[in-house]
Design a protein around this motif. Structure first.
Motif, PDB file in Angstrom:
ATOM      1  N   CYS A  76       0.929  -1.198   0.063  1.00 47.71           N
ATOM      2  CA  CYS A  76      -0.054   0.031  -0.020  1.00 47.71           C
ATOM      3  C   CYS A  76       0.867   1.176  -0.025  1.00 47.71           C
ATOM      4  CB  CYS A  76      -0.897  -0.052   1.195  1.00 47.71           C
ATOM      5  SG  CYS A  76      -2.201  -1.186   1.198  1.00 47.71           S
ATOM      6  N   LEU A  77       1.963   1.148   0.882  1.00 47.88           N
ATOM      7  CA  LEU A  77       2.951   2.306   0.682  1.00 47.88           C
ATOM      8  C   LEU A  77       3.464   2.775  -0.685  1.00 47.88           C
ATOM      9  CD1 LEU A  77       4.547   4.431   2.236  1.00 47.88           C
ATOM     10  CD2 LEU A  77       6.183   2.893   2.848  1.00 47.88           C
ATOM     11  N   THR A  78       4.103   1.445  -1.320  1.00 53.46           N
ATOM     12  CA  THR A  78       4.753   1.807  -2.654  1.00 53.46           C
ATOM     13  C   THR A  78       3.476   2.024  -3.753  1.00 53.46           C
ATOM     14  OG1 THR A  78       6.170  -0.040  -2.115  1.00 53.46           O
ATOM     15  CG2 THR A  78       6.047   0.673  -4.368  1.00 53.46           C
ATOM     16  N   ARG A  79       2.333   1.830  -3.651  1.00 47.77           N
ATOM     17  CA  ARG A  79       1.389   2.145  -4.596  1.00 47.77           C
ATOM     18  C   ARG A  79       0.958   3.299  -4.174  1.00 47.77           C
ATOM     19  NH1 ARG A  79      -3.024  -2.272  -3.802  1.00 47.77           N
ATOM     20  NH2 ARG A  79      -4.328  -1.083  -5.347  1.00 47.77           N
ATOM     21  N   GLY A  80       0.865   3.893  -2.848  1.00 53.57           N
ATOM     22  CA  GLY A  80       0.565   5.112  -2.640  1.00 53.57           C
ATOM     23  C   GLY A  80       1.618   6.266  -3.234  1.00 53.57           C
ATOM     24  N   GLN A  81       2.773   5.885  -2.982  1.00 49.26           N
ATOM     25  CA  GLN A  81       4.047   6.851  -3.449  1.00 49.26           C
ATOM     26  C   GLN A  81       4.032   6.653  -5.021  1.00 49.26           C
ATOM     27  OE1 GLN A  81       7.113   4.206  -1.866  1.00 49.26           O
ATOM     28  NE2 GLN A  81       7.795   5.630  -0.300  1.00 49.26           N
ATOM     29  N   CYS A  82       3.539   5.673  -5.688  1.00 49.34           N
ATOM     30  CA  CYS A  82       3.596   5.610  -7.236  1.00 49.34           C
ATOM     31  C   CYS A  82       2.262   6.667  -7.525  1.00 49.34           C
ATOM     32  CB  CYS A  82       3.083   4.296  -7.749  1.00 49.34           C
ATOM     33  SG  CYS A  82       4.477   3.365  -7.694  1.00 49.34           S
TER      34      CYS A  82
ATOM     35  N   LEU B 283      -2.652   5.153   1.373  1.00 48.71           N
ATOM     36  CA  LEU B 283      -1.466   5.536   2.451  1.00 48.71           C
ATOM     37  C   LEU B 283      -2.436   5.415   3.765  1.00 48.71           C
ATOM     38  CD1 LEU B 283       0.254   8.585   0.918  1.00 48.71           C
ATOM     39  CD2 LEU B 283       1.431   6.247   1.538  1.00 48.71           C
ATOM     40  N   ARG B 284      -3.691   5.377   3.611  1.00 51.53           N
ATOM     41  CA  ARG B 284      -4.565   5.353   4.966  1.00 51.53           C
ATOM     42  C   ARG B 284      -4.755   4.057   5.144  1.00 51.53           C
ATOM     43  NH1 ARG B 284      -6.243   9.840   7.354  1.00 51.53           N
ATOM     44  NH2 ARG B 284      -6.871  11.739   6.107  1.00 51.53           N
TER      45      ARG B 284
END
Length: 378
Positions: A13-19, A33-34
């Protein structure tokens, strides 16, 4: 914060949020990110990325609260007060940024990015030339996001002080030094005079296009008496000659002649005539079925129309021409023009995004923009 494997749910989820942040899909980034934060509420870096997703959606209070939580979780990490300062700086809160950034400096006194933002805030607050000069040298080695924020402020200052044309000039790369074989001064003078005499003969023979091209080929000839006047006269007569040729030209020949006329009009700084000629060229290009071989020319023509719109202060129309240019072929130069247009409309956040696109993956010398800004303020 616990340990996480790269492929567990939190990290995914963090990686996808960064993308999502990188592609400026801020609502999606916030949701991802939540979700990551729900898996690990003690993961301080998620709070930082969430803060940026919120700030980009104009939710500054929530963004600052997220960073405060991150600082509480990791009080010895300089990154979080640094990003608090960045978020405040993006919100035009220089005083708030000036309060947050020294906290980062105390934790990382030798960090170049922290020092860069401290200088940026100091220059924006006090406007000192020596601070700006130091920024120009420092910015070359700092991330694109920092250079975009610096360029945004340079353009805003120049736009307010000297107008849109000077702001656009900040985006031009420095001119390349012409290749020339060093010759004795007497030889150079003799060559300039021969070139000028040749241009005069061409003009007397009615070959004004050749005369203009001969003089433009060697700018040093223009130092000779009467050369500039001859060049302007040759260009004006060349415009008349090309216009006459257009009246009897076949449709397939018109586009080349229109571009030729535009070059002379642009060199004469007759932007209204150049604007009309470019519009005529784009119309002819569309009538011909928009051949792909001319796509780079069409993209540049639409961007040049946008530049003239910016110079006139017609920022909304400039954005339309930028969209047209980008639809034909995306180009980083178009992002720069669009950024200035957005800045003229007071839309600083999207202008910063366009400046980031303008600088992305390019070796643009930001120190050249700083040098131009320093020259203009002298």
């Amino acid at each position: 914060m616990g340990w996480h494997l790269p492929f567990d749910r939190t990290e995914r989820c963090l990686t996808r949020g960064q993308c999502a942040l990188a592609r400026r899909d801020f609502a999606t980034a916030e949701a991802l990110l939540r979700e990551a934060l729900a898996q690990d509420p003690q993961y301080s870096h998620i709070q930082m990325y969430l803060a940026h997703a919120l700030a980009e959606q104009e939710r500054r209070a929530e963004a600052e609260a997220a960073l405060e939580r991150a600082m509480a979780l990791a009080p010895d990490n300089f990154v979080f007060p640094l990003h608090l300062g960045i978020i405040r700086l993006d919100a035009d809160d220089a005083a708030g940024a000036r309060e947050a950034l020294p906290r980062a400096a105390r934790l990382a006194s030798d960090n170049a990015l922290v020092a860069g933002y401290l200088d940026l805030v100091a220059w924006e607050t006090a406007g000192r030339r020596d601070t700006l000069a130091a920024l120009g040298g420092r910015a070359r080695d700092l991330p694109e996001s920092f250079r975009a924020r610096l360029l945004l402020r340079l353009a805003a200052t120049t736009l307010a002080a000297r107008g849109p044309k000077a702001a656009l000039a900040l985006l031009e790369p420095p001119p390349e030094r012409p290749f020339d074989i060093p010759l004795p001064a007497s030889w150079r003078r003799r060559r300039r005079r021969r070139q000028l005499a040749r241009a005069r003969r061409l003009a007397d023979a009615g070959r004004f296009e050749d005369a203009a091209d001969t003089l433009a080929l060697r700018p040093d000839v223009l130092d000779e008496p009467g050369a500039r006047e001859l060049l302007e006269r040759a260009r004006r007569r060349a415009v008349e000659a090309v216009t006459a040729a257009l009246e009897r030209a076949e449709p397939r020949e018109r586009r080349a002649l229109l571009l030729r006329r535009y070059e002379y009009e642009n060199d004469l700084a007759d932007r209204d005539a150049a604007y009309r000629t470019l519009e005529a060229w784009l119309a002819a290009h569309a009538e011909a079925g928009s051949p792909s071989s001319e796509t780079p020319v069409a993209e540049a023509a639409a961007r040049r129309l946008a530049e003239i719109d910016v110079e006139r202060g017609d920022y909304e129309r400039a954005l339309q021409h930028c969209a047209t240019s980008r639809a034909m072929r995306p180009a980083r130069e178009t992002h720069g023009v669009e950024a200035v247009a957005l800045l003229g409309l007071g839309r600083k956040r999207p202008a910063r995004h366009r400046f980031e696109d303008f600088l992305a993956d390019a070796l643009f010398p930001i120190d050249a923009s700083v040098a131009r800004a320093l020259e203009s303020s002298a």
